[in-house]
Scaffold this motif. Sequence first.
Motif, PDB file in Angstrom:
ATOM      1  N   GLU A 440       0.766  -1.211   0.196  1.00  0.00           N
ATOM      2  CA  GLU A 440       0.099   0.062   0.064  1.00  0.00           C
ATOM      3  C   GLU A 440       0.988   1.180   0.007  1.00  0.00           C
ATOM      4  O   GLU A 440       1.854   1.503   0.573  1.00  0.00           O
ATOM      5  CB  GLU A 440      -0.924  -0.150   1.195  1.00  0.00           C
ATOM      6  N   ILE A 441       0.334   2.319  -0.702  1.00  0.00           N
ATOM      7  CA  ILE A 441       1.042   3.529  -0.801  1.00  0.00           C
ATOM      8  C   ILE A 441       0.487   4.403  -0.003  1.00  0.00           C
ATOM      9  O   ILE A 441      -0.770   4.737  -0.028  1.00  0.00           O
ATOM     10  CB  ILE A 441       1.361   3.933  -2.130  1.00  0.00           C
ATOM     11  N   VAL A 442       1.310   5.089   1.123  1.00  0.00           N
ATOM     12  CA  VAL A 442       0.482   6.039   1.948  1.00  0.00           C
ATOM     13  C   VAL A 442       1.231   7.297   2.106  1.00  0.00           C
ATOM     14  O   VAL A 442       2.277   7.459   1.417  1.00  0.00           O
ATOM     15  CB  VAL A 442       0.641   5.114   3.294  1.00  0.00           C
ATOM     16  N   ASP A 443       0.631   8.390   2.745  1.00  0.00           N
ATOM     17  CA  ASP A 443       1.187   9.507   3.051  1.00  0.00           C
ATOM     18  C   ASP A 443       1.556   9.825   4.416  1.00  0.00           C
ATOM     19  O   ASP A 443       1.939   8.719   4.830  1.00  0.00           O
ATOM     20  CB  ASP A 443      -0.091  10.670   2.751  1.00  0.00           C
ATOM     21  N   ASP A 444       2.137  10.911   4.640  1.00  0.00           N
ATOM     22  CA  ASP A 444       2.805  11.248   5.862  1.00  0.00           C
ATOM     23  C   ASP A 444       2.381  10.684   7.115  1.00  0.00           C
ATOM     24  O   ASP A 444       2.838  10.243   8.187  1.00  0.00           O
ATOM     25  CB  ASP A 444       3.096  12.711   5.978  1.00  0.00           C
ATOM     26  N   LYS A 445       0.850  10.899   6.866  1.00  0.00           N
ATOM     27  CA  LYS A 445       0.101  10.294   8.327  1.00  0.00           C
ATOM     28  C   LYS A 445      -0.237   8.964   7.984  1.00  0.00           C
ATOM     29  O   LYS A 445      -1.131   8.462   8.850  1.00  0.00           O
ATOM     30  CB  LYS A 445      -1.245  11.144   8.170  1.00  0.00           C
ATOM     31  N   GLY A 446       0.156   8.131   7.122  1.00  0.00           N
ATOM     32  CA  GLY A 446      -0.188   6.561   7.102  1.00  0.00           C
ATOM     33  C   GLY A 446      -1.494   6.211   6.545  1.00  0.00           C
ATOM     34  O   GLY A 446      -1.926   5.211   6.424  1.00  0.00           O
ATOM     35  N   SER A 447      -2.031   7.456   5.581  1.00  0.00           N
ATOM     36  CA  SER A 447      -3.284   7.083   4.920  1.00  0.00           C
ATOM     37  C   SER A 447      -3.076   6.587   3.756  1.00  0.00           C
ATOM     38  O   SER A 447      -2.101   7.395   2.918  1.00  0.00           O
ATOM     39  CB  SER A 447      -4.262   8.158   4.991  1.00  0.00           C
ATOM     40  N   ARG A 448      -3.757   5.918   2.889  1.00  0.00           N
ATOM     41  CA  ARG A 448      -3.800   5.201   1.712  1.00  0.00           C
ATOM     42  C   ARG A 448      -3.867   6.512   0.901  1.00  0.00           C
ATOM     43  O   ARG A 448      -4.865   7.372   0.979  1.00  0.00           O
ATOM     44  CB  ARG A 448      -4.592   4.277   1.594  1.00  0.00           C
ATOM     45  N   ILE A 449      -3.087   6.619  -0.059  1.00  0.00           N
ATOM     46  CA  ILE A 449      -3.178   7.751  -1.334  1.00  0.00           C
ATOM     47  C   ILE A 449      -3.732   7.242  -2.460  1.00  0.00           C
ATOM     48  O   ILE A 449      -3.604   5.972  -2.714  1.00  0.00           O
ATOM     49  CB  ILE A 449      -2.129   8.641  -1.327  1.00  0.00           C
TER      50      ILE A 449
END
Length: 643
Positions: A440-449
């Motif tokens: 999974e690719i995520v942002d700084d906050k760990g949410s999926r982008i």
Amino acid sequence: MNDPQFGKDENQEIISLEGSKIKKIKDEVQKNPNQFWSDCAKNLVWFKEWEQVLDWKYPFAKWFRGGKLNAAYNCLDKHLTTNKKNQAAIIWEGEDGKSVTITYSQLFRRVNQLANAFKKMGIEKGDRITIYLPMIPELPISMLACARIGAIHSVIFSGFSSQSIIDRVNDAKSKIIVTADGGYRRGKIVPLKRIVDEAVKHTPSIEKVIVVKRTYEDIITGENDVWYENIVNRESSFCPSEWMESNDPLFILYTSGTTGKPKGVVHGNGGYLTHLYNSAKWVFNFDPTDIFFCTADIGWITGHSYVVYAPLMHGVTEVIYEGAPDFPSPDQYWKIVEKNGVTILYTTPTALRSYMRYGNEIPNSYDLSSLRLLGTVGEPINPEVWKWYFNVIGKNNCPIIDTWWQTETGGIMISMCPGIENIKMKPGSGSFSLPGIEIEIVDDKGSRIKDDKKGYLTIKKPWPGMLLSLWNNNERYKKTYWEKVDNSFFAGDFAYIDKDKYIWILGRADDVLKVSGHRLGTIELESAFVSHPSISEAAVTSRSDEIKGETIIAFLVLKKGIESSQHLSIEVNEYIKRTIGPIASAEKIFFVNKLPKTRSGKIMRRLLKSIVNKETIGDISTLEDEASIEEITHELDAINKQI
Ligand code: WT7
């Protein structure tokens, strides 16, 4: 140049993940992961079956808990009752043109003899043995001999120097070092034993140094030194295999991270070997007639996994090459492919880039028609290089597998899988993750982008090849990999997923460099610079390089009263090579008065990277003193003008 498309089918569409066989398998895994992984594990020989497929106590996974097996048994004994027994396991090609073939039964005997010799020296299950050898048969033999008796091997790349040995041996508290008198590198002799002599002055745990004769150097032999040939000669050629619990450690392999201290990545037996066996089946689609040539040095994870364990478990014949790709002439790989009828070549973008520079004539003068599959690993591959590999080396006939993985993942995680199906390739993308692997690719906050957006690559579920932990450092293991994003493994790479669900790796997102595909930590390098008597502060970054991918650029602040000079720059670089190893050689050293730092005192390496790569500099409002950047930019300009 032809469009890179495998199968010559003009109408071949992109097989999106949706329509692929991989997707079907992935759906199956999702429904019943335990069934899937236990079927995978059944491809190995177990002395005792496991009680539980996965015991997951975040962030520690125990795969195939309670199962008993032995890695050396799976690589050797299991072939002795088949017609593989007298087939070549290893075709070893020396840098000097010498070649040796070792059959499975010969390899079995040599491994068993050394295992018995280790035992006689008092080595027991769980003890650590450091192996510091060049690419000679005694290297895989030593690893397998450790595995046979349950000793944990810690291989150190023979390009590293004394300080690296000291750090690694002291962390692992190894009892024995296996080394050689010397090793050949580009026609020169690397004095391995002398480097070890320097190191063992500072490694109290070492009881004996075993020395293989390779270069027949004059070396000093102390009372703790023994010759390899003397200890194995009279040993029996059978040593019973230790029954290892699936999660007993098989080896430690040190790798660079974002702090000064290398991390001791620990891999186990059952999960790791299951991952290797199955990934090799899917990705390389091994056939008993294959001649497999993985060019990686065994000192790195690719060599552990796909020179030693995976091909031997599959019983293929493999080529192990001692030397550099371009010495004595820039055709070594092609020569080896032609001579041995290599069917699968697994190498690095760096090697390909350096070959490409020499033009097509050289590879075109060799018969490369035996090749059926080409692979790359270790760093992103530029599409031009990919196309060159496909057209000139593969003659438009060989699929290319661009395999993404890491020391920590144990085995390949993202790659096309010709053992399952061929899909349309996109040069520069590894395509999809392997069955059972959830990326999974995520942002700084760990949410999926959203797809098409750059983010951090994470792995959502435990997988069999994952590291057990870091040696003696569960806390660092947890912090480094499992706390950056909740409940996911943080790989440290930037990546994105395109509209067809192909995964694209964009390079490291942390302070780890990739020099010729080799992993080096900036802070590790900086500590080495600062240990030089003239240097008070250091900042290391990298510049992109056409051949090596990245090269090291060092910014150094000198101690008071020390004058900068060309001579000092050379001396410091020699010092770094002696301390860490020749791969740590800096492309450029700049002496500066100050380093750019944030107000909290962190060196802004990203900024230095932008400067040396002539990119625009982003926000510098947190800088302690903007003058230092100006100064560095100014210095750089001045230096660039001088060239
Ligand atoms: C790092 C891991 C994988 C074994 C050899 C290196 C980079 C690896 C690829 C690839 C783009 C890649 C990543 C990764 N990397 N394979 N196919 N495309 N980048 O193992 O020394 O542990 O390094 O190598 O940055 O994190 P390693």
